[in-house]
Design a protein around this motif. Structure first.
Motif, mmCIF file in Angstrom:
data_model
loop_
_atom_site.group_PDB
_atom_site.id
_atom_site.type_symbol
_atom_site.label_atom_id
_atom_site.label_comp_id
_atom_site.label_asym_id
_atom_site.label_seq_id
_atom_site.Cartn_x
_atom_site.Cartn_y
_atom_site.Cartn_z
ATOM 1 N N GLN A 3 0.848 -1.191 0.000
ATOM 2 C CA GLN A 3 0.000 0.000 0.000
ATOM 3 C C GLN A 3 0.886 1.245 0.000
ATOM 4 O O GLN A 3 1.795 1.382 0.814
ATOM 5 C CB GLN A 3 -0.907 0.011 1.214
ATOM 6 N N VAL A 4 0.590 2.168 -0.914
ATOM 7 C CA VAL A 4 1.348 3.407 -1.034
ATOM 8 C C VAL A 4 0.406 4.585 -0.854
ATOM 9 O O VAL A 4 -0.670 4.634 -1.457
ATOM 10 C CB VAL A 4 2.046 3.504 -2.410
ATOM 11 N N GLY A 52 12.225 3.936 0.146
ATOM 12 C CA GLY A 52 10.839 3.612 -0.194
ATOM 13 C C GLY A 52 10.739 2.425 -1.135
ATOM 14 O O GLY A 52 9.883 1.545 -0.957
ATOM 15 N N ARG A 53 11.616 2.389 -2.133
ATOM 16 C CA ARG A 53 11.587 1.291 -3.113
ATOM 17 C C ARG A 53 11.837 -0.051 -2.430
ATOM 18 O O ARG A 53 11.133 -1.038 -2.696
ATOM 19 C CB ARG A 53 12.652 1.540 -4.194
ATOM 20 N N CYS A 54 12.821 -0.093 -1.548
ATOM 21 C CA CYS A 54 13.144 -1.353 -0.860
ATOM 22 C C CYS A 54 12.000 -1.798 0.049
ATOM 23 O O CYS A 54 11.699 -2.990 0.139
ATOM 24 C CB CYS A 54 14.428 -1.198 -0.065
ATOM 25 N N ALA A 58 9.618 -5.189 -0.321
ATOM 26 C CA ALA A 58 9.442 -6.148 0.784
ATOM 27 C C ALA A 58 7.981 -6.315 1.173
ATOM 28 O O ALA A 58 7.672 -7.057 2.113
ATOM 29 C CB ALA A 58 10.256 -5.681 1.989
ATOM 30 N N GLY A 59 7.081 -5.626 0.453
ATOM 31 C CA GLY A 59 5.658 -5.764 0.714
ATOM 32 C C GLY A 59 5.140 -4.907 1.855
ATOM 33 O O GLY A 59 4.034 -5.138 2.352
ATOM 34 N N GLU A 81 4.695 0.013 9.499
ATOM 35 C CA GLU A 81 4.778 -1.332 10.077
ATOM 36 C C GLU A 81 6.087 -1.556 10.824
ATOM 37 O O GLU A 81 6.145 -2.359 11.760
ATOM 38 C CB GLU A 81 4.614 -2.383 8.980
ATOM 39 N N LEU A 82 7.145 -0.857 10.401
ATOM 40 C CA LEU A 82 8.435 -0.977 11.075
ATOM 41 C C LEU A 82 8.636 0.106 12.127
ATOM 42 O O LEU A 82 9.627 0.079 12.850
ATOM 43 C CB LEU A 82 9.574 -0.878 10.052
ATOM 44 N N ARG A 83 7.709 1.064 12.200
ATOM 45 C CA ARG A 83 7.849 2.232 13.067
ATOM 46 C C ARG A 83 9.171 2.952 12.760
ATOM 47 O O ARG A 83 9.903 3.380 13.650
ATOM 48 C CB ARG A 83 7.772 1.859 14.545
ATOM 49 N N CYS A 84 9.432 3.096 11.446
ATOM 50 C CA CYS A 84 10.663 3.718 10.980
ATOM 51 C C CYS A 84 10.345 4.807 9.959
ATOM 52 O O CYS A 84 9.300 4.783 9.308
ATOM 53 C CB CYS A 84 11.584 2.685 10.329
#
Length: 355
Positions: A3-4, A52-54, A58-59, A81-84
Motif C-alpha cells: 500500500q502506497v 521507499g523502493r526497498c 518487501a511488501g 509497520e516498522l515504526r521507521c
C-alpha cells in the motif's frame, strides 16, 4: 502489492512556509528515524526513494511525503509497520534528534560532497541561493495578498450560512457511520493533502482512495466545512478510531479533509482548485446552505484571488529554476555511488527489523 500513500508535511501559504515536520513521526513510538543532513543536490531525494523502493519491494506499506517546493522530490518516507522513517532535516524544516541514536539519528550525506571543488564554485552557489530565496519571498507576498481578498469574501458569505442545517447533517452522519471501537481514544496524524507548488495546486486525493472506500464530499467554495469536520474528527477519536487529519495550508487550525482508515471512511472538501473529481458516496452541498449576497463583488474577488495566485505560481516556478541551477552546480561534485551505497546499507538495516 504494498500500500502506497502520498501526502505533504510542508505547504506554501500566505503566511509563508507551513510546517508539520515536528509531527512527521511520534518519537515516543518510533524505533528508528533517520534525519538527513546535507545541502542542495547531495542526493537526499535519491536516498529516500531507495528506502521507499526497498520497503515496497518487501511488501511493506509506505507513506511518501512530497516537497511543496518541488512535488517530484521527497521530504520524507514513513514505514509504519516498522515504526521507521527518514526525512530531510535541513532548512526550512530543520529536524534535530530528541533521543539521539536510541530513536532518531543523523545521516550525514554532506560527506559525499567533493569539498575542494564545491568551494571553488562558491560564487555560483551564493548567486543561485539568493535568487531562489528571493523568488519565494515574492511568491509568499502574492499568496498573502490573495488570502486577504479571499478572507473578505469568505466572511461575507458566512453571514448567511445556515449552520443549523449543516449541524443536522453532521449529527446524522455521526449516528450512521461512527460506531464505537473501544475505550481508548484514537490517535491522530496530521498531514497536508496538498499545496500550491510550481506546478500549481496539487492535491493527493489518490491517498484518500487508497485508504477509504466510502467518501463524503463537502462541496464548499467558501470554507464553511471546518466546524463540521472538527466535530467529525472529535467524534471519531472519542469512539476509538485513528485518524489522518488534513488541515488547510492557509489556516492549519481548520480541517479540510479527514480520513478514518479503520472504517474505510473519508470526508473531503471540494472547491474550485481543490476538486475531488470522483463520484463520492454522498455529497453535502454547503454552497446551497447560504443566501449569497453581492454576487458581482464575489465574482470580482474570485478573479483577483486567481490572478494573485497565478503570480505566486510564476514566482514558485522561478524559485524552482534557480534551485535547479543550484543543484546543477553541486551535482558534479557529489559521489552519488556513495549515496546509493549508504541508502542500500540503511535499507538493509531497516528491513532487518522485520525479523
Amino acid at each position: 502489492m504494498a500500500q502506497v500513500t502520498n501526502f505533504f508535511v510542508g505547504a506554501n501559504s500566505g503566511e509563508g512556509f507551513r510546517n508539520l515536520f515536528s509531527e512527521l513521526v511520534d518519537v515516543e513510538d518510533t524505533y528508528d528515524f533517520m534525519v538527513l543532513k546535507g545541502g542542495p543536490g547531495v542526493g537526499k531525494n535519491t536516498f529516500m526513494r531507495e528506502i521507499g523502493r526497498c520497503a515496497e519491494a518487501a511488501g511493506l506499506a509506505v507513506e511518501y511525503l512530497w516537497c511543496s517546493g518541488d512535488p517530484d522530490s521527497l521530504d520524507g518516507v514513513v514505514i509504519p509497520e516498522l515504526r521507521c522513517a527518514v526525512a530531510d532535516g535541513t532548512s526550512p524544516h530543520v529536524i534535530e534528534p530528541q533521543y539521539p541514536a536510541a530513536v532518531d539519528r543523523y545521516v550525514d550525506l554532506g560527506r559525499f560532497y567533493d569539498l575542494t571543488a564545491a568551494k571553488a564554485a562558491a560564487e555560483e552557489v551564493k548567486a543561485s541561493t539568493h535568487a531562489y530565496k528571493a523568488a519565494y519571498v515574492r511568491a509568499y507576498h502574492s499568496l498573502k495578498a490573495a488570502r486577504q481578498v479571499e478572507l473578505d469574501a469568505v466572511a461575507s458569505v458566512a453571514k448567511t450560512f445556515d449552520a443549523e442545517r449543516l449541524d443536522r447533517r453532521v449529527k446524522g452522519i455521526i449516528a450512521r457511520e461512527l460506531r464505537a471501537k473501544g475505550n481508548q481514544r484514537g490517535r491522530t496524524v496530521r498531514r497536508f493533502l496538498g499545496s500550491v507548488t510550481h506546478k500549481g495546486y496539487l492535491w493527493r486525493f489518490d491517498s484518500v482512495d487508497a485508504l477509504c472506500t466510502k467518501v463524503y464530499e463537502f462541496a464548499d467554495t467558501w470554507e464553511l466545512a471546518g466546524s463540521a469536520l472538527a466535530r467529525l474528527h472529535a467524534a471519531a477519536t472519542a469512539k476509538g478510531w485513528d485518524t489522518i487529519a488534513c488541515p488547510s495550508p492557509e489556516e492549519p487550525d481548520r480541517l479540510e479533509h479527514l480520513l478514518i482508515p479503520g472504517l474505510g471512511l473519508a470526508f473531503v472538501t471540494s472547491c474550485p482548485g481543490m476538486d475531488y473529481g470522483k463520484k463520492p458516496y454522498r455529497r453535502v452541498r454547503l454552497d446551497a446552505m447560504t443566501e449569497t449576497e453581492g454576487r458581482s463583488r464575489l465574482r470580482f474577488q474570485t478573479r483577483m484571488v486567481a490572478l494573485l495566485r497565478e503570480e505566486a505560481v510564476d514566482a514558485l516556478k522561478e524559485a524552482k529554476r534557480n534551485h535547479d541551477a543550484l543543484e546543477a552546480v553541486y551535482n558534479p561534485y557529489v559521489d552519488f555511488d556513495g549515496v546509493r551505497a549508504q541508502a542500500a546499507l540503511e535499507a538493509g538495516r531497516l528491513l532487518s527489523y522485520t525479523k
